[in-house]
Design an enzyme around this catalytic site. Structure first.
Site, PDB file in Angstrom:
ATOM      1  N   GLU A  89      -8.508   1.764 -37.881  1.00 25.55           N
ATOM      2  CA  GLU A  89      -7.735   0.931 -38.615  1.00 25.55           C
ATOM      3  C   GLU A  89      -8.098  -0.853 -38.295  1.00 25.55           C
ATOM      4  OE1 GLU A  89      -3.468   1.205 -38.757  1.00 25.55           O
ATOM      5  OE2 GLU A  89      -3.323  -0.245 -40.110  1.00 25.55           O
ATOM      6  N   ASP A  90      -8.163  -0.807 -37.037  1.00 22.60           N
ATOM      7  CA  ASP A  90      -8.151  -2.301 -36.489  1.00 22.60           C
ATOM      8  C   ASP A  90      -9.600  -2.804 -35.999  1.00 22.60           C
ATOM      9  OD1 ASP A  90      -5.291  -2.335 -37.005  1.00 22.60           O
ATOM     10  OD2 ASP A  90      -4.693  -2.043 -34.925  1.00 22.60           O
TER      11      ASP A  90
END
Ligand code: MN
Length: 736
Positions: A89-90
């Site tokens: 996600e990051d």
């Protein structure tokens, strides 16, 4: 970008190493390597990133992995997934990278975690997100457990967030995550989530209760010691391996009790509880040991028979097992005693993950599976909207359970207040749909009968039974509710399909096709307002198509005439009224055999000035005196014109149509319909309103006695705020 200092790197490494203390399986050769690889990747991926607190980001995934292993009791795969949970996600790493490096299983879990966090952290409707999150239960329950670990760590570090975010996150946690943890049997995590949420939502109340707890600590400890002493003495003499712990109520649960019971802190806190946790060599001995300990406790203190809870013989739906009793302690104080084995205690603290650890047969996982199957069924239902779903989820969660038996003695678990019909749907949707009654303990009862723990229930069915709308008024389980709604939808769908087919066949037979003009005639004749209503009624047989030929061949008349004819259709026979051209023709409902028609060009109603035109059938056609067509007739065929007047009456209502225009605003429809149906006591028949870009226009059909009433109503309608135009529609054709 600020990379980690040597000291920070050392801290992270030390923290990471501590994972292995909490996860036995993690130390196995293959597993350890994979976990170290995951740490390395996470470290690289998050390098240079810091959390709001200034702490290096990598601390977060390590802490989440520790919670997963230590507090939920999860194993290697979950530890790896926890370490990597924010990577896709990051950072720049993709799911493909994870699959390549760690295999498809880990990748599936990460995918689930990424998806739910994507929907979760957005500002969109919480309930909808919650529903999506629960959907991922179907993939792997570890996704939810790791998400809970993630949320717990975020709650523990909420201090660094700005206050408005704290408030929002705390609310969400209290509303969604804590109940979920509860449902999964993660009591410790649930309690901590509640306390942390409460702390950020109501800081002053939180600290007030906290300080009262601290100041009463000594007194409490002294009392518990006094109470426990004889029990400890006796159990030791029996050679039992055990320990006793005073159970501190959580701050949030004290607050909750104060709120719901409306009592002060002192009163809530006056309820003492202790926990006796014993070691059993084998699982088979646990039950007997529980009752032995119960017997020792009640040798010293008088038990309250109403407060005995045996969750050893019948565990709770979330897997909780223990024996609870409440006894009269010293100084006349009630003390709750919870008796559990080590194994039961671990399940109580860590929930299902602990369950699996002790799993010897397949069935211990069965309860959770059953619950997930139920949740999935609910989620698949396109009818249920997210908020309603959530309400039902929480309702089913907090209502305590009852246990009832099938005729062959099998135990079924239902929420409190469940009815016989809920039970029927619990057994099978088809049993529910065909249910006509029930026997509870061999006594015949209606389906709405509320069941009690211990009831033996038999459902009586009939092949001709179909689900009834009123059932929705008394079923309590989400399952029954959605089954009933689905059955209606299915029945309607089938009826519509059948109706389409029937109508087409019938029209074909008489050489017609479905087109706008044919459909309009059919709509009017059968008094329906939409195609689906028409098909549905044909399919169900409430509309038979016997007169179809007559209907489609008929020259179209306006609604008013149809209604008029309906009123008089009873009076048949007798001689037609003689037309005396010298006298005014009286239009009256009292006529034996009316020989007049209402002209469709101008739609006169009582009160309008009218004239009659005698047509070739010797019928008087009633026109308004202002009607263009009538004027033409009067000038060209004056000999066939008679004066006409309405006979005064207020018994009959006439169908009239008005057209409205205005500026749309909230509540305007309500104002309009309230005026028509309440204020003027007229009977509305059909309303059709279209609203576009804040402007609405539409028509209303209603029955009215005469022109006077109509004009009064138009006047009143014009007074409604937002209405710009109201007028009577002379001919139905104008608006179609
Ligand atoms: Mn996270």
């Amino acid at each position: 970008m600020k990379t980690l200092s040597a000291e920070e790197k050392q801290q992270a490494d030390d923290l990471f190493e501590s994972i292995f203390e909490h996860c036995k399986g993690c130390k196995e050769k293959d597993n350890e390597e994979k976990i170290r690889n995951a740490y390395e990747l996470a470290y690289k991926a998050h390098n240079g990133i810091r959390r709001r607190s200034g702490e290096p980001y990598i601390f977060h995934p390590i802490e989440v992995a520790i919670i997963s292993a230590k507090e939920i009791g999860l194993g290697t795969k979950s530890v790896i997934a926890s370490l990597l949970h924010d990577v896709v996600e990051d950072t720049d790493y993709t799911l493909d990278d994870i699959t390549r490096l760690f295999g498809p299983k880990i990748s599936t879990i990460i995918d689930g975690l990424t998806k739910i966090s994507g929907v979760f952290d957005s500002e969109s409707l919480q309930a909808e997100n919650f529903r999506k999150m629960l959907l991922t239960l179907s993939d792997d329950v570890r996704v939810i457990l790791i998400k809970l670990a993630d949320r717990l760590h975020n709650m523990r570090t909420l201090d660094s967030m700005p206050p408005h975010k704290q408030y929002k996150i705390a609310g969400e946690t209290l509303y969604l995550y804590a109940p979920l943890a509860h449902r999964l049997g993660l009591y410790k995590i649930k309690t901590e989530l509640e306390d942390l949420s409460f702390k950020y939502k109501e800081p002053s109340l939180y600290h007030e209760i906290e300080s009262k707890l601290i100041s009463s600590e000594k007194k409490r400890a002294a009392f518990i010691n006094k109470f426990s002493l004889p029990i400890i003495h006796n159990l030791t003499r029996h050679g039992l391996d055990f320990h006793i712990a005073g159970r501190t109520k959580s701050i949030y649960s004290i607050y909750h009790k104060m709120q719901t019971k409306g009592v002060p802190f002192e009163e809530v806190y006056d309820i003492f509880a202790i926990r006796i946790i014993f070691k059993a060599e084998v699982k088979e001995r646990e039950k007997a040991l529980c009752w032995n300990i119960y017997s020792v406790v009640t040798d010293f203190y008088q038990p309250n028979p109403d407060r005995l809870r045996d969750w050893v013989s019948t565990p709770k739906a979330n897997g909780y097992e223990a024996l609870h009793t409440t006894v009269m302690g010293p100084d006349g104080k009630w003390v709750e005693v919870q008796i559990r084995s080590n194994r039961m205690d671990e399940i109580a603290e860590k929930g299902y993950a602990a369950h699996w650890k002790y799993k010897s047969t397949k069935d211990s996982e069965g309860e959770l599976d059953k619950w997930i199957v139920k949740i999935k069924e609910l989620l698949k239902d396109p009818n249920s909207d997210a908020l309603e779903f959530l309400d039902e989820f929480k309702l089913n969660l907090f209502t305590s359970e009852i246990y009832v038996f099938t005729p062959d003695g099998k135990l079924r678990r239902l929420p409190k207040k469940a009815t016989a019909l809920d039970f029927a749907f619990e057994i099978h949707s088809q049993i529910g749909e065909k249910a006509i009654g029930a026997k509870v303990n061999h006594r015949l009862v209606p389906l709405s009968e509320i069941l009690h723990s211990g009831d033996q229930v038999e459902i009586l069915t009939s092949d001709v039974q179909t689900p009834k709308r009123e059932w929705l008024e008394f079923v309590t389980t989400a399952r029954a509710r959605s089954c009933i709604k689905n059955a209606f939808k299915e029945e309607r769908k089938q009826a519509i399909a059948l109706g389409i087919e029937k109508l087409e066949t019938s029209l074909n037979k008489i050489g017609f096709k479905q087109n706008a003009s044919v459909m309009r005639k059919i709509f009017e004749a059968y008094d329906v307002t939409s195609k689906s209503e028409l098909y549905c009624k044909i399919g169900r047989g409430t509309i038979d198509l016997k007169d179809l030929k007559k209907i489609v061949n008929k020259k179209r008349q306006n609604k008013f005439i149809r209604y008029w004819q309906l009123q008089f259709s009873k009076s048949k026979g007798g001689k037609a009224q003689e037309i005396n051209k010298q006298l005014p023709f009286v239009i009256s409902e009292g006529n034996e055999n009316p020989n007049y028609l209402i002209a469709s060009c101008c739609n006169p109603i009582p009160g309008d000035d009218v004239v009659g035109y005698i047509n070739s059938n010797e019928q008087v056609v009633i026109h308004k005196t202002t009607c263009q067509k009538a004027l033409k007739l009067m000038s060209s065929q004056g000999d066939k014109i008679v004066t006409a007047k309405w006979k005064a009456h207020k018994i009959m209502s006439f169908l009239a149509t008005i057209e409205l225009q205005g500026i749309d605003r909230i509540g305007i429809m309500h104002d309009i319909t309230a005026l028509i149906s309440n204020d003027l006591n007229v009977n509305m028949r059909a309303v059709s309103i279209n609203s576009l870009d804040g402007v609405f226009n539409g028509t209303i059909d209603f029955y009215i006695h005469n022109v006077e009433d109509l004009e009064m109503m138009i006047g009143d309608l014009k007074k409604i705020k937002g209405i710009t135009k109201v007028r009577r529609v002379e001919s139905i054709e104008e608006v179609i």
